[in-house]
Design a protein around this motif. Structure first.
Motif, PDB file in Angstrom:
ATOM      1  N   GLU A  61      12.661  17.091  17.079  1.00  0.00           N
ATOM      2  CA  GLU A  61      13.687  17.265  16.056  1.00  0.00           C
ATOM      3  C   GLU A  61      14.979  16.556  16.457  1.00  0.00           C
ATOM      4  O   GLU A  61      15.651  15.959  15.614  1.00  0.00           O
ATOM      5  N   ALA A  62      15.311  16.621  17.738  1.00  0.00           N
ATOM      6  CA  ALA A  62      16.528  15.958  18.209  1.00  0.00           C
ATOM      7  C   ALA A  62      16.418  14.439  18.056  1.00  0.00           C
ATOM      8  O   ALA A  62      17.425  13.757  17.821  1.00  0.00           O
ATOM      9  N   LYS A  64      15.275  12.890  15.673  1.00  0.00           N
ATOM     10  CA  LYS A  64      15.647  12.531  14.296  1.00  0.00           C
ATOM     11  C   LYS A  64      17.159  12.389  14.149  1.00  0.00           C
ATOM     12  O   LYS A  64      17.637  11.737  13.229  1.00  0.00           O
ATOM     13  N   GLU A  65      17.883  13.007  15.054  1.00  0.00           N
ATOM     14  CA  GLU A  65      19.340  12.982  14.992  1.00  0.00           C
ATOM     15  C   GLU A  65      19.933  11.899  15.876  1.00  0.00           C
ATOM     16  O   GLU A  65      20.896  11.228  15.496  1.00  0.00           O
ATOM     17  N   PHE A  66      19.359  11.718  17.078  1.00  0.00           N
ATOM     18  CA  PHE A  66      19.893  10.750  18.024  1.00  0.00           C
ATOM     19  C   PHE A  66      19.050   9.474  17.994  1.00  0.00           C
ATOM     20  O   PHE A  66      17.857   9.508  18.288  1.00  0.00           O
ATOM     21  N   GLN A  67      19.682   8.364  17.671  1.00  0.00           N
ATOM     22  CA  GLN A  67      18.957   7.094  17.584  1.00  0.00           C
ATOM     23  C   GLN A  67      18.464   6.616  18.938  1.00  0.00           C
ATOM     24  O   GLN A  67      17.489   5.868  19.023  1.00  0.00           O
TER      25      GLN A  67
END
Length: 205
Positions: A61-62, A64-67
């Motif tokens: 899930e992380a 998806k937030e951090f490129q």
């Protein structure tokens, strides 16, 4: 080993990125503790499996937030490898100086990622592997997360304790009220003010 700064040898492993990953792991494991039910049949093995699965899910899930965070595909479903930038890493629960033997192996995803980084960025082949050691107390709370580097013979060459207490993740800047410019107060002569207070006489027409 105490002076090891990972971002010097591995520029993609900035302090902020390592902290972000450590926070995700710590939060996932600690939240799993609320689900532990020994009366209902849970034991250390079942709890460990659940904590591992939920940590992997939290990292997905992380990503998806951090490129800069990517989950690397593995042939074996239970193996989990991720990359910070182009640097592959795996994690385990235990002491930094006692990595489990199964985590000393280089996985398919790690080899593939290193070859890709070599082709794309021209990086030199790495003869080291990196692991995150997640330490817990007797109750299961995460107490420390460390990044360890192992050489080709799988000896620990460096150990960096990620300082979980620093707040470099916060991008929130406290709002500050702008100062108000108040013009200087002008005082009129007392005699003038007294004259203004006297009733004006009507002019005789």
């Amino acid at each position: 080993m105490s002076n090891f700064e990972p971002w010097i040898a591995y520029p993609h492993l900035t302090q902020q990125r390592l902290l972000a990953v450590a926070v995700v792991i710590r939060r996932a494991r600690n939240e799993t503790l609320s689900l532990y039910d020994p009366i209902g049949g849970d034991n250390s093995w079942s709890h460990g499996c659940r904590a591992y699965a939920r940590t992997c899910h939290a990292l997905r899930e992380a990503a998806k937030e951090f490129q800069w965070l990517r989950i690397l595909p593995e042939f074996e479903s239970l193996r989990f490898t991720f990359a910070i930038g182009t640097v592959p890493i795996r994690f385990y629960r235990g002491l930094p100086d006692e990595p489990p033997s199964r985590y000393l192996e280089t996985t398919y995803a790690e080899v593939n990622q290193l070859q890709m980084a070599l082709e794309i960025e021209g990086l030199r082949p790495l003869d080291t592997i990196l692991r995150l050691a997640v330490e817990t107390d007797p109750l299961g709370d995460v107490t420390q997360v460390s990044l360890i580097e192992l050489d080709q013979a799988r000896n620990i060459t460096h150990n960096y304790v990620i300082p979980l207490e620093i707040t470099v993740l916060s991008k929130v800047v406290p709002a500050q009220t702008r100062p108000i410019d108040v013009p200087p107060l002008t005082l009129e002569p007392l005699e003038q003010r007294e004259d203004e207070l006297k009733p004006k006489r009507k002019k005789n027409g």
